[in-house]
Design a protein around this motif. Sequence first.
Motif, PDB file in Angstrom:
ATOM      1  N   ARG A   1       0.863  -1.654   0.896  1.00 20.29           N
ATOM      2  CA  ARG A   1      -0.065  -0.158  -0.210  1.00 20.29           C
ATOM      3  C   ARG A   1       0.377   0.847  -0.109  1.00 20.29           C
ATOM      4  NH1 ARG A   1      -2.757  -0.989   5.079  1.00 20.29           N
ATOM      5  NH2 ARG A   1      -1.001  -0.815   5.653  1.00 20.29           N
TER       6      ARG A   1
ATOM      7  N   ARG B   1       2.304   1.957  -3.830  1.00 20.60           N
ATOM      8  CA  ARG B   1       1.469   2.301  -4.623  1.00 20.60           C
ATOM      9  C   ARG B   1       1.166   4.389  -4.198  1.00 20.60           C
ATOM     10  NH1 ARG B   1      -2.687  -2.065  -4.155  1.00 20.60           N
ATOM     11  NH2 ARG B   1      -3.985  -1.017  -3.164  1.00 20.60           N
ATOM     12  N   LEU B   2       0.398   4.197  -2.551  1.00 15.20           N
ATOM     13  CA  LEU B   2       0.654   5.499  -2.576  1.00 15.20           C
ATOM     14  C   LEU B   2       1.818   6.400  -2.855  1.00 15.20           C
ATOM     15  CD1 LEU B   2      -1.200   5.043   1.040  1.00 15.20           C
ATOM     16  CD2 LEU B   2      -2.457   6.193  -1.122  1.00 15.20           C
TER      17      LEU B   2
ATOM     18  N   ALA C   1       1.700   7.369  -6.794  1.00 16.60           N
ATOM     19  CA  ALA C   1       0.657   8.663  -6.848  1.00 16.60           C
ATOM     20  C   ALA C   1       1.463   9.260  -6.573  1.00 16.60           C
ATOM     21  CB  ALA C   1      -0.560   7.461  -6.585  1.00 16.60           C
TER      22      ALA C   1
ATOM     23  N   GLU D   1      -8.754   6.308  -3.721  1.00 23.67           N
ATOM     24  CA  GLU D   1      -9.046   5.637  -4.773  1.00 23.67           C
ATOM     25  C   GLU D   1      -7.717   4.918  -4.832  1.00 23.67           C
ATOM     26  OE1 GLU D   1      -9.438   8.922  -7.845  1.00 23.67           O
ATOM     27  OE2 GLU D   1     -11.356   9.463  -6.699  1.00 23.67           O
ATOM     28  N   VAL D   2      -6.610   5.102  -4.536  1.00 22.25           N
ATOM     29  CA  VAL D   2      -5.952   3.897  -4.860  1.00 22.25           C
ATOM     30  C   VAL D   2      -5.303   3.243  -3.761  1.00 22.25           C
ATOM     31  CG1 VAL D   2      -2.697   4.273  -4.416  1.00 22.25           C
ATOM     32  CG2 VAL D   2      -4.546   5.969  -5.470  1.00 22.25           C
ATOM     33  N   ILE D   3      -5.591   3.057  -2.443  1.00 20.44           N
ATOM     34  CA  ILE D   3      -5.500   1.671  -1.286  1.00 20.44           C
ATOM     35  C   ILE D   3      -6.974   1.055  -0.641  1.00 20.44           C
ATOM     36  CG2 ILE D   3      -3.137   2.953  -1.082  1.00 20.44           C
ATOM     37  CD1 ILE D   3      -4.487   3.290   1.334  1.00 20.44           C
TER      38      ILE D   3
END
Length: 322
Positions: A79, A82-83, A86, A204-206
Amino acid sequence: MSRIRPADRHSIREAAAILAEGGVVAFPTETVYGLGAVVTLDRAIARVFAVKGRPARNPLIAHVAEVAAARPIVQFDERAERLAAAFWPGPLTLVLPLKVGSIVSPLVTAGLPTLAVRLPAHPVARELLGTLGLPVAAPSANRSGRPSPTQAQHVLADLGDAIDLVLDGGACPLGVESTVIDLSEPGRAVLLRPGGVPRRAVEEVIGPLAERRLEEPVRSPGLLGRHYAPSKPLRLEAREVAPDEALLAFGPVVPKGARRTLNLSPKGDLAEAAAHLFAMLRELDRDDVRAIAVMPIPSTGLGEAINDRLRRAALPPEPAAS
Ligand code: AMP
Ligand code: MG
């Protein structure tokens, strides 16, 4: 007074040298001005707490020039990856497990087994961190509990000559602090502080963010007590105003009769309002007014962070403010 220098190649190099030798330097980020010290230098970090009057139990955010500089000190899970991909560089702070054997001073984390990290987007902050090559802990460069500084002059007004240098990079473009997300527990992502990256964008990402458990020890003291506060009381959700009040307005339709009025955004734009918030609070905070009335502001997008700061600034004074 402290030395204040326009941020350029030379002054940034000088600032990096001061930090490397254990000094404390204020510098602009896209959120607010930070008061920096190298994360490994206990005495420099202790000075940051002392200069701000910040309680030692309120941990600091470590700022890095690139993701690679964060990997030796904290554990990224999927996670976090990904953050970071982004939103970095940008106004998002991740609270992650501190790596065992990390060289980060325990003063930075307030003794917690976690560390908050961020990769800022401001070109001056990035050049400073890149030149130094070490993570820098940097809380907002204000006296604890006061409105955050979004201009170099605010830093001088609060901290005077107690710090080694202020790099002047103009007004901070975003104007509110970073969003803080706690990922230290597997499978649970907690919004500790709304900020420059709206909640929806993170989700929207996690996926959905959890709220802090009430019985949980408060791990993010920015969430506790009066904070971001001018010396005059704030009155929120104001739809009319008294002659002895200052008015912090929002939008095109503004009640008349205040001693002084400043408008966060006459066209009702939340990004413009965020950029003006702390500077206007400081400007309206004068002895000739009894209170500062603040018009309602929508809670969508950046509005969640703006309203969070206003609510905390409106709390009654209490000695534990951090
Ligand atoms: P500032 O006062 O702007 O420096 O805000 C830093 C925010 O990040 C505060 O709300 C801190 O409590 C929070 N923070 C920093 N480190 C940690 C950590 N290890 N765990 C939880 N929150 C943290
Ligand atoms: Mg602060």
